[in-house]
Design a protein around this motif. Sequence first.
Motif, PDB file in Angstrom:
ATOM      1  N   VAL A   1     -31.376  13.060  16.506  1.00  0.00           N
ATOM      2  CA  VAL A   1     -31.797  13.998  15.463  1.00  0.00           C
ATOM      3  C   VAL A   1     -31.881  15.423  16.010  1.00  0.00           C
ATOM      4  CG1 VAL A   1     -33.577  14.473  13.718  1.00  0.00           C
ATOM      5  CG2 VAL A   1     -33.069  12.117  14.352  1.00  0.00           C
ATOM      6  N   TRP A   2     -32.128  15.520  17.322  1.00  0.00           N
ATOM      7  CA  TRP A   2     -32.360  16.844  17.906  1.00  0.00           C
ATOM      8  C   TRP A   2     -31.149  17.751  17.821  1.00  0.00           C
ATOM      9  CZ3 TRP A   2     -36.059  19.960  18.666  1.00  0.00           C
ATOM     10  CH2 TRP A   2     -35.933  21.046  19.548  1.00  0.00           C
ATOM     11  N   LYS A   3     -29.970  17.197  18.075  1.00  0.00           N
ATOM     12  CA  LYS A   3     -28.763  18.022  18.139  1.00  0.00           C
ATOM     13  C   LYS A   3     -28.526  18.779  16.824  1.00  0.00           C
ATOM     14  CE  LYS A   3     -24.332  17.560  19.984  1.00  0.00           C
ATOM     15  NZ  LYS A   3     -23.172  16.696  20.213  1.00  0.00           N
ATOM     16  N   PRO A   4     -28.439  18.062  15.700  1.00  0.00           N
ATOM     17  CA  PRO A   4     -28.258  18.812  14.438  1.00  0.00           C
ATOM     18  C   PRO A   4     -29.459  19.684  14.095  1.00  0.00           C
ATOM     19  CG  PRO A   4     -28.541  16.454  14.011  1.00  0.00           C
ATOM     20  CD  PRO A   4     -28.385  16.608  15.482  1.00  0.00           C
ATOM     21  N   THR A   5     -30.653  19.283  14.539  1.00  0.00           N
ATOM     22  CA  THR A   5     -31.848  20.059  14.214  1.00  0.00           C
ATOM     23  C   THR A   5     -31.827  21.421  14.897  1.00  0.00           C
ATOM     24  OG1 THR A   5     -33.159  18.057  13.925  1.00  0.00           O
ATOM     25  CG2 THR A   5     -34.378  20.082  14.320  1.00  0.00           C
ATOM     26  N   ILE A   6     -31.546  21.413  16.192  1.00  0.00           N
ATOM     27  CA  ILE A   6     -31.594  22.683  16.932  1.00  0.00           C
ATOM     28  C   ILE A   6     -30.418  23.570  16.511  1.00  0.00           C
ATOM     29  CG2 ILE A   6     -30.369  21.931  19.042  1.00  0.00           C
ATOM     30  CD1 ILE A   6     -33.554  24.085  18.954  1.00  0.00           C
ATOM     31  N   ALA A   7     -29.299  22.939  16.135  1.00  0.00           N
ATOM     32  CA  ALA A   7     -28.161  23.732  15.637  1.00  0.00           C
ATOM     33  C   ALA A   7     -28.568  24.444  14.344  1.00  0.00           C
ATOM     34  CB  ALA A   7     -26.952  22.829  15.395  1.00  0.00           C
ATOM     35  N   ARG A   8     -29.259  23.695  13.466  1.00  0.00           N
ATOM     36  CA  ARG A   8     -29.717  24.284  12.224  1.00  0.00           C
ATOM     37  C   ARG A   8     -30.735  25.403  12.488  1.00  0.00           C
ATOM     38  NH1 ARG A   8     -29.551  22.658   7.062  1.00  0.00           N
ATOM     39  NH2 ARG A   8     -27.429  22.329   7.782  1.00  0.00           N
TER      40      ARG A   8
ATOM     41  N   SER B   1     -38.960  23.293  10.707  1.00  0.00           N
ATOM     42  CA  SER B   1     -40.041  22.317  10.545  1.00  0.00           C
ATOM     43  C   SER B   1     -39.737  21.003  11.258  1.00  0.00           C
ATOM     44  CB  SER B   1     -40.399  22.105   9.076  1.00  0.00           C
ATOM     45  OG  SER B   1     -39.251  21.887   8.314  1.00  0.00           O
ATOM     46  N   THR B   2     -38.503  20.534  11.185  1.00  0.00           N
ATOM     47  CA  THR B   2     -38.170  19.337  11.960  1.00  0.00           C
ATOM     48  C   THR B   2     -38.199  19.666  13.446  1.00  0.00           C
ATOM     49  OG1 THR B   2     -36.754  18.554  10.171  1.00  0.00           O
ATOM     50  CG2 THR B   2     -36.483  17.484  12.288  1.00  0.00           C
ATOM     51  N   GLY B   3     -37.734  20.872  13.778  1.00  0.00           N
ATOM     52  CA  GLY B   3     -37.660  21.287  15.183  1.00  0.00           C
ATOM     53  C   GLY B   3     -39.013  21.353  15.865  1.00  0.00           C
ATOM     54  N   GLU B   4     -40.001  21.969  15.221  1.00  0.00           N
ATOM     55  CA  GLU B   4     -41.301  22.097  15.881  1.00  0.00           C
ATOM     56  C   GLU B   4     -41.994  20.738  15.978  1.00  0.00           C
ATOM     57  OE1 GLU B   4     -44.306  24.499  14.044  1.00  0.00           O
ATOM     58  OE2 GLU B   4     -44.485  23.112  12.370  1.00  0.00           O
ATOM     59  N   TYR B   5     -41.788  19.896  14.964  1.00  0.00           N
ATOM     60  CA  TYR B   5     -42.322  18.535  15.049  1.00  0.00           C
ATOM     61  C   TYR B   5     -41.687  17.788  16.216  1.00  0.00           C
ATOM     62  CZ  TYR B   5     -42.338  13.533  14.431  1.00  0.00           C
ATOM     63  OH  TYR B   5     -42.431  12.197  14.690  1.00  0.00           O
ATOM     64  N   MET B   6     -40.353  17.862  16.303  1.00  0.00           N
ATOM     65  CA  MET B   6     -39.652  17.103  17.339  1.00  0.00           C
ATOM     66  C   MET B   6     -39.968  17.595  18.743  1.00  0.00           C
ATOM     67  SD  MET B   6     -35.977  16.085  15.889  1.00  0.00           S
ATOM     68  CE  MET B   6     -35.780  15.049  17.330  1.00  0.00           C
ATOM     69  N   ALA B   7     -40.144  18.907  18.881  1.00  0.00           N
ATOM     70  CA  ALA B   7     -40.484  19.434  20.203  1.00  0.00           C
ATOM     71  C   ALA B   7     -41.798  18.810  20.678  1.00  0.00           C
ATOM     72  CB  ALA B   7     -40.585  20.951  20.151  1.00  0.00           C
TER      73      ALA B   7
ATOM     74  N   GLU C   1     -44.883  21.431  31.055  1.00  0.00           N
ATOM     75  CA  GLU C   1     -44.495  21.667  29.658  1.00  0.00           C
ATOM     76  C   GLU C   1     -43.237  22.539  29.571  1.00  0.00           C
ATOM     77  OE1 GLU C   1     -47.589  22.697  26.755  1.00  0.00           O
ATOM     78  OE2 GLU C   1     -46.262  24.275  26.021  1.00  0.00           O
ATOM     79  N   LYS C   2     -43.214  23.548  30.409  1.00  0.00           N
ATOM     80  CA  LYS C   2     -42.064  24.450  30.367  1.00  0.00           C
ATOM     81  C   LYS C   2     -40.770  23.695  30.685  1.00  0.00           C
ATOM     82  CE  LYS C   2     -40.274  28.879  31.901  1.00  0.00           C
ATOM     83  NZ  LYS C   2     -38.917  28.341  32.004  1.00  0.00           N
ATOM     84  N   GLN C   3     -40.852  22.884  31.735  1.00  0.00           N
ATOM     85  CA  GLN C   3     -39.664  22.107  32.111  1.00  0.00           C
ATOM     86  C   GLN C   3     -39.224  21.172  30.988  1.00  0.00           C
ATOM     87  OE1 GLN C   3     -40.312  19.933  35.761  1.00  0.00           O
ATOM     88  NE2 GLN C   3     -40.438  21.828  36.948  1.00  0.00           N
TER      89      GLN C   3
ATOM     90  N   LYS D   1     -35.697  21.480  29.071  1.00  0.00           N
ATOM     91  CA  LYS D   1     -34.764  20.348  29.137  1.00  0.00           C
ATOM     92  C   LYS D   1     -34.108  20.067  27.780  1.00  0.00           C
ATOM     93  CE  LYS D   1     -34.560  15.612  30.767  1.00  0.00           C
ATOM     94  NZ  LYS D   1     -35.365  14.412  30.952  1.00  0.00           N
ATOM     95  N   ILE D   2     -34.857  20.217  26.704  1.00  0.00           N
ATOM     96  CA  ILE D   2     -34.252  19.971  25.388  1.00  0.00           C
ATOM     97  C   ILE D   2     -33.623  21.234  24.805  1.00  0.00           C
ATOM     98  CG2 ILE D   2     -35.748  18.013  24.815  1.00  0.00           C
ATOM     99  CD1 ILE D   2     -37.360  19.965  23.002  1.00  0.00           C
ATOM    100  N   GLY D   3     -33.766  22.351  25.522  1.00  0.00           N
ATOM    101  CA  GLY D   3     -33.155  23.597  25.038  1.00  0.00           C
ATOM    102  C   GLY D   3     -33.872  24.192  23.840  1.00  0.00           C
TER     103      GLY D   3
END
Length: 739
Positions: free
Chosen positions: A362-369, A605-611, A634-636, A640-642
């Motif tokens: 889910v992360w890939k399309p989320t961060i792209a969006r 909204s999906t992004g901050e939840y997933m992070a 936390e920073k690392q 890591k997930i960009g």
Amino acid sequence: MKNFLIIALIVIAAYFAMVYTAPDKSATKSPAGNEKTTLTTTEEVTKTTDTNKGKTSKDDSTNIFFGDYNTPYGIPPFDKIKDSDFMPAIKWGIKNHLAEIDQITANKEPATFANTIEALEWSGADLTKVTSVFFNLTSANTNATLRKLQAEIGPMLSSHFDDINLNQKLFERVKTVYEHKNQLNLRVDQQKLLEDSYKSFIRGGANLTAEDKQTLRTLNKTISKLSIKFDDNLRAETNDYELVIDKKEDLAGLPEDIITAAAETAKKRGHEDKWVFTTHRISKTPFLTYSTNRDLKRKLFYAYTHRGDNGNAHDNNQVAAEIVSLRNKKAHLLGYKSHADYVLEERNAKSPENVFKLLNKVWKPTIARAKQEVADIQAMIDSEGGNFTVEASDWRYYSEKIRKARYDFDEAETRPYFSLDATLEGVFYTANRLFGLTFKERHDLPKYHEDVRTFEVYDNGKLIGIYLTDHFVRPAKRGGAWMNSYRKQSRKDGKNVLPIVVNVLNFPKPVGDEPALLTFDQASTLFHEFGHALHGLLSDGIYRSQTGTSVPRDYVEFPSQVMEYWFSQPEVLKHFARHYKTGEVIPDSLLKKINKASKFNQGFSTGEYMAAAYLDMAWYAQPDEAILDAHSFEKQAMDKIGLIPQIYPRYRTTYFRHIFAGGYSAGYYSYLWTDVLAADAFEAFKEKGIFDAETAAKFKKYIFSSGGTDDSMTLYRKFRGKDPEIGPLLRSRGLIDSK
Ligand SMILES: [Zn+2]
């Protein structure tokens, strides 16, 4: 369409423990029927010695809990319950429970399924009778006395259940039955009860040496203390901060009601003729959304995102890292690689690898969006001649602006169509069309507050349960929305016990003759919580520890999230969403706007939840026993997930209460996990019609009625005929193109 779903999901994530009843496992393992189990696992609550254990009060005759209720359906006689009844009644319940356990272990007969596993399952009924009322009221209608009692009763119960979990004689009998499980010819639910009982003893440390058991108790105690400390620090940091505004021009952009609220806050805090904003969500979110003052927004955002991270006496960095270290020690003691491995063994996800697999998909399309959304915001800033780069504290303001410009969607337009009564009719209508349920209000039954409404629930004419609603905000109620049970459905010796479930919400109470009007999100939340209620009401099982919402945490939100899909269907909306004044059905033009706006801002909204879900897993899936540096950790994890600088995890380490002081360690991913199921399940209805009788019958039987009587994914496959797929979720959030 379903942005509402996501919004609600995020809202729900925020309220975590409040939103649903904890799977209460078994009466023998946790304070049964007690939602508090989500906050602190039994084995991690500090133990205290209670010298009065077992003694009852002198004046037993007036304690309502000692006898039968003598009320219709056994509804607790709220009008007769006194606060002073609880402590003696809980001691009475504990005493009776221990006597029942003693009876099991003293049995001279060889251990059998009936005399050990079932006897254990049915034990503790008196205690449950009291705790279910106690914990419901401490959440929904508390007072200073109850709060004080809570602090004493929590550890008392935890100590009690620890004693049962580590009772060697009891464990030996459970083990004997378990070792003969293949010769016992048990039903599926019985096999599961046996397995779960046995496993819970093992996971509670029953197989450890005496020395290791002691170590475990010490670890639990320390973890519990640190969790309380984390919570105290966070509460202090949240309450201490205030952004005081004394110049009217610094309020530019804010709506009138927000300004009024800020003035009231200022007054309460002793700042006359000023305005105060705090890091409480209800205060900081509107400020970040509407204020035009970038510097002040940056200030408030910094305060919010640095709670527990200020290097002062309330700093949580070290506390969090220590909790992780101790949980790993405990996991290693019990033979697991990490705390996440320990936790997830009992969940549908089974392993950290499976959680990461879902997150990564889910992360890939989320961060792209999300990156596209950043570009959109930047374009708006540039077009206004802003001459600055968008920061995290700018996000809400600009996304709101873009939403208005692009979709012309204003919540004020929808509210008149969602009166509370109309929306309630909408949920009843949905339950009727799907499951044949009808609801009949009773005005003569005991209630704990005048706002409570009581309904008899009929399944095709047959009474199946009692449904209470408690919709309006009040100071004695904690925030959020949740479902809980006063009594769970069960069937002992063929005698069916009807469930009594409650939905508690925090809608603003209307004034005068105006009805309560809900926002779109609030209406969606009503459907969500009603989904939990249906899970409890439609329950059809034998054993209390398996009925209703007693399912794994990464499953329990499925029946509630899926109900949100019905809410957003035009067919359903057109039935109930009528203008409270004119009776006019919600117009198509408005439905269209709602639909169009539904996928907006999903990257954020999906992004901050997933992070936050990644951060949770990062902490708990690594096996280190050393106390790590929380900052760099936390920073690392976020690098890591960009994660982009414009998005912060919904919870940073130092205020991630769910995973350090709540029951969600290695579990924050659950909302996404169940939403995959919800989206996939609704797809079955989309294929055949949203009220298709055959699909609904399977849905009722395998999802809403089966509770935890079987493996939940087995039940899901029986309903769906296949494994769930992730495509429907991604489409519903607009993260990939719709079919
Ligand atoms: Zn929920």
